[in-house]
Enzyme design. Structure first.
Site, short mmCIF file in Angstrom:
data_model
loop_
_atom_site.label_atom_id
_atom_site.label_comp_id
_atom_site.label_asym_id
_atom_site.label_seq_id
_atom_site.Cartn_x
_atom_site.Cartn_y
_atom_site.Cartn_z
N LYS A 12 41.14 44.57 39.89
CA LYS A 12 41.11 46.03 40.07
C LYS A 12 42.43 46.66 39.65
CE LYS A 12 40.31 45.26 44.44
NZ LYS A 12 40.09 43.80 44.42
N GLY A 68 46.48 42.61 47.21
CA GLY A 68 47.52 42.21 46.26
C GLY A 68 46.97 42.54 44.89
N HIS A 69 47.47 43.60 44.28
CA HIS A 69 46.96 44.05 42.99
C HIS A 69 48.02 43.82 41.92
CE1 HIS A 69 43.90 46.96 45.03
NE2 HIS A 69 43.78 45.71 45.44
N GLN A 88 40.32 45.02 48.23
CA GLN A 88 39.35 43.97 48.60
C GLN A 88 38.11 44.10 47.71
OE1 GLN A 88 40.74 45.86 51.62
NE2 GLN A 88 42.38 44.49 51.07
N ASP A 96 40.11 40.51 44.38
CA ASP A 96 40.84 39.86 43.28
C ASP A 96 40.06 39.84 41.96
OD1 ASP A 96 42.81 39.36 45.18
OD2 ASP A 96 41.89 37.45 45.73
P1 GDP Z 1 42.94 42.65 42.31
O1 GDP Z 1 43.26 42.33 43.72
O2 GDP Z 1 41.47 42.94 42.12
O3 GDP Z 1 43.80 43.73 41.72
O4 GDP Z 1 43.23 41.31 41.48
P2 GDP Z 1 44.52 40.36 41.62
O5 GDP Z 1 45.65 41.03 40.95
O6 GDP Z 1 44.71 39.89 43.01
O7 GDP Z 1 44.00 39.08 40.83
C1 GDP Z 1 43.63 39.13 39.49
C2 GDP Z 1 44.57 38.20 38.68
O8 GDP Z 1 44.05 38.03 37.39
C3 GDP Z 1 45.97 38.76 38.48
O9 GDP Z 1 46.87 37.69 38.41
C4 GDP Z 1 45.87 39.47 37.14
O10 GDP Z 1 47.12 39.58 36.45
C5 GDP Z 1 44.96 38.54 36.40
N1 GDP Z 1 44.07 39.17 35.40
C6 GDP Z 1 43.41 40.35 35.44
N2 GDP Z 1 42.58 40.46 34.38
C7 GDP Z 1 42.74 39.32 33.66
C8 GDP Z 1 42.12 38.80 32.48
O11 GDP Z 1 41.26 39.43 31.87
N3 GDP Z 1 42.53 37.57 32.06
C9 GDP Z 1 43.47 36.83 32.72
N4 GDP Z 1 43.77 35.65 32.24
N5 GDP Z 1 44.05 37.28 33.84
C10 GDP Z 1 43.67 38.50 34.31
P1 IMO Z 2 42.53 42.53 47.04
O1 IMO Z 2 42.63 44.03 47.22
C1 IMO Z 2 40.86 38.75 48.47
C2 IMO Z 2 40.10 38.45 52.81
C3 IMO Z 2 40.91 37.47 53.60
C4 IMO Z 2 39.94 37.18 54.74
C5 IMO Z 2 39.27 38.51 54.99
C6 IMO Z 2 39.88 39.32 56.13
O2 IMO Z 2 43.74 41.91 46.47
O3 IMO Z 2 41.27 42.20 46.31
P2 IMO Z 2 42.15 40.64 56.49
O4 IMO Z 2 43.57 40.23 56.35
O5 IMO Z 2 41.75 41.78 55.63
O6 IMO Z 2 41.75 40.87 57.92
O7 IMO Z 2 41.31 39.35 56.01
O8 IMO Z 2 39.40 39.23 53.77
N1 IMO Z 2 40.91 39.42 52.00
C7 IMO Z 2 41.02 39.39 50.67
N2 IMO Z 2 40.58 38.49 49.76
N3 IMO Z 2 41.51 39.86 48.05
C8 IMO Z 2 41.93 40.79 48.93
O9 IMO Z 2 42.44 41.96 48.55
C9 IMO Z 2 41.74 40.55 50.32
N4 IMO Z 2 42.06 41.23 51.44
C10 IMO Z 2 41.53 40.54 52.45
O10 IMO Z 2 41.21 36.32 52.85
O11 IMO Z 2 38.90 36.29 54.34
MG MG Z 3 44.19 40.79 44.83
#
Ligand code: GDP
Ligand code: IMO
Ligand code: MG
Length: 434
Positions: free
Chosen positions: A18, A42-43, A223, A15
């Site tokens: 990416k 979840g991206h 991840q 999170d």
């Molecule tokens: P990922 O799994 O690495 O792709 O990240 P996620 O999408 O799960 O979580 C990142 C969250 O931060 C999402 O809700 C994005 O829309 C948000 N986000 C990404 N970059 C920024 C930023 O620079 N500022 C803010 N406020 N939100 C951001």
């Molecule tokens: P993105 O790509 C944050 C964590 C889970 C748990 C561990 C194992 O959005 O960054 P799993 O279901 O993979 O067997 O769970 O990894 N986890 C993540 N945490 N972002 C993710 O993906 C994750 N995918 C798995 O919370 O601790």
């Molecule tokens: Mg994510």
């Protein structure tokens, strides 16, 4: 020199943003590839006012780039078909290639994920319960069902029957009352196979050919490094190599063809799931960061644990990934918090540590060593957007100090600064990145 191929990897616990960074770089890309993980990811991509939450489809999809799901991924076909349908409804052309050798997630994998977590007690990772671990376990045990099998009715029947024989014995050890109808699952998955057939390709051949033809390719990690199976915080992580080392095996593209590695860092720490987090905050500041950063899981909606930025574990991730450049995200989410802290080392039982201790048993005993920084003021979204348009020099001075400290400490080049979720809220410092 501009890279032709680039890896975008998370340097913490996932999170990091990416999806956002991959979407930004996709503007210049031909192909975006996922090479590990499944719908545990979840991206989030915000593009032209639309918010996409991708679980399997690479983040190049809003820009209608070629998107590839490589052999190293595990695929829940129902989730994938839903993502294709959602994009189609938005009139997006889905240029997908799905590896014939990626492994398939079945309902019994999800059941086992939940049951195994329960049995693990203190060693549970707090998984997303999407069946990730059990599917990778079957892959390693060499009786998994792959995308190719899914598209072949006879093979699917033989292999799924075998799986039912094995899995019903196993699941009934945990839950004697478990029932699942083979014919129902077989016909459901047969249908998925037929609907996905048109996307199935030998993606290793495809990618190598495209790279040889100078196509620009992004490898989008899922991840984060600290969740990786081999180099992460075992057993509190996931089941794949959530780092740049996973690219060759998860896509069939050899490491020498990966020109650059871009590590994505969030301006603070977040963690969904279990295991020690040395810089975790349990106070009001933690709550404020959680609210300002909207730190609730994209997949499960769980509130994320938050803490100060930890450069001691990120330095380890920089080494594991061979990071050349970094992107720092969510700097805006720290607005109004003063002072800020960055962890630059750990102490364990009174001793300062030389390197990040990968064992969770040691991490539990570690205390962070902090450096303190002056914060920056709150602004509304409109102002952050304006700052992004004006460029690096218009960032608050205190934020520039924070950013420059990170790259100096990690000895890597700061290439992208993100101060908002939208594509436009991005400042690129290195025009030759990709
Ligand atoms: P990922 O799994 O690495 O792709 O990240 P996620 O999408 O799960 O979580 C990142 C969250 O931060 C999402 O809700 C994005 O829309 C948000 N986000 C990404 N970059 C920024 C930023 O620079 N500022 C803010 N406020 N939100 C951001
Ligand atoms: P993105 O790509 C944050 C964590 C889970 C748990 C561990 C194992 O959005 O960054 P799993 O279901 O993979 O067997 O769970 O990894 N986890 C993540 N945490 N972002 C993710 O993906 C994750 N995918 C798995 O919370 O601790
Ligand atoms: Mg994510």
């Amino acid at each position: 020199m501009n890279a032709n191929t680039i890896a975008v990897v998370g340097l913490s616990w996932g999170d990091e943003g990416k999806g956002k960074i991959t979407d930004y770089l996709s503007q210049k890309a031909d192909i975006v590839v996922r090479y590990q993980g499944g719908n545990n990811a979840g991206h989030t991509v915000v593009s032209n006012g639309i918010k996409y939450k991708f679980k399997l489809i690479p983040s190049g999809a809003p820009l209608e780039k070629e998107v590839v799901i490589g052999n190293g991924c595990v695929v829940d076909p129902k989730v994938l078909l839903k993502e294709i349908e959602n994009l189609t409804k938005l009139n997006k052309k889905v240029n997908l290639k799905l590896s014939s050798t990626a492994h398939v997630i079945f309902p019994f994998h999800r059941v086992l994920d939940g049951l195994q977590e329960k049995s693990k007690g203190d060693y549970k990772a707090g998984t997303t319960k999407r069946g990730i671990g059990p599917t990778y376990s079957d892959k390693a045990a060499r009786w998994g069902i792959r995308v190719f099998d899914l598209t072949n009715p006879e093979l699917l029947e033989i292999k799924l029957k075998k799986q039912y024989e094995i899995k019903s014995k196993l699941i009934k050890l945990y839950d004697p009352k478990w029932v699942s109808d083979f014919n129902e699952v077989y016909s459901e998955y047969l249908d998925y196979g037929q609907r996905l057939k048109g996307y199935v390709t030998d993606t290793a051949y495809y990618l190598n050919k495209q790279i040889n033809n100078r196509k620009k390719v992004i490898f989008e990690g899922a991840q984060g490094t600290l969740l990786g199976i081999d180099h992460g915080m075992y057993p509190f992580g996931t089941s794949s190599n959530a780092n740049s080392l996973g690219i060759p095996s998860g896509s069939g593209v050899p490491s020498k063809k990966i020109n650059k590695v871009l590590g994505v860092i969030k301006a603070y720490t977040s963690r969904v799931g279990e295991g020690p987090v040395v810089t975790e905050l349990h106070d009001k500041t933690g709550d404020q960061i959680r609210e300002q950063g909207h730190e609730y899981g994209t997949v499960t909606g769980r509130p994320r644990r938050v803490g100060w930025l930890d450069l001691f574990n990120i330095a380890y991730s920089v080494m594991i990934n061979g990071v050349d450049n970094i992107a720092i995200t969510l700097l805006d989410a720290l607005e109004g918090i003063d002072p800020l802290k960055i962890c630059i080392g750990y102490e364990m039982e009174g001793e300062k540590l030389e390197s990040w201790p990968i064992q969770s048993e040691f991490l539990e005993k570690c205390e962070p060593i902090y450096q303190v920084f002056e914060g920056w003021e709150k602004r509304d979204r409109k102002d952050w957007r304006q700052i992004a348009l004006q460029g690096y020099n218009s960032l608050p001075k205190t934020m520039k100090n924070y950013i420059e400290f990170i790259s100096k400490e990690l000895k890597v080049r700061n290439s992208i600064i993100s101060i908002g979720p939208d594509r436009e809220e991005t400042i690129v410092l290195d025009k030759n990145l990709f």
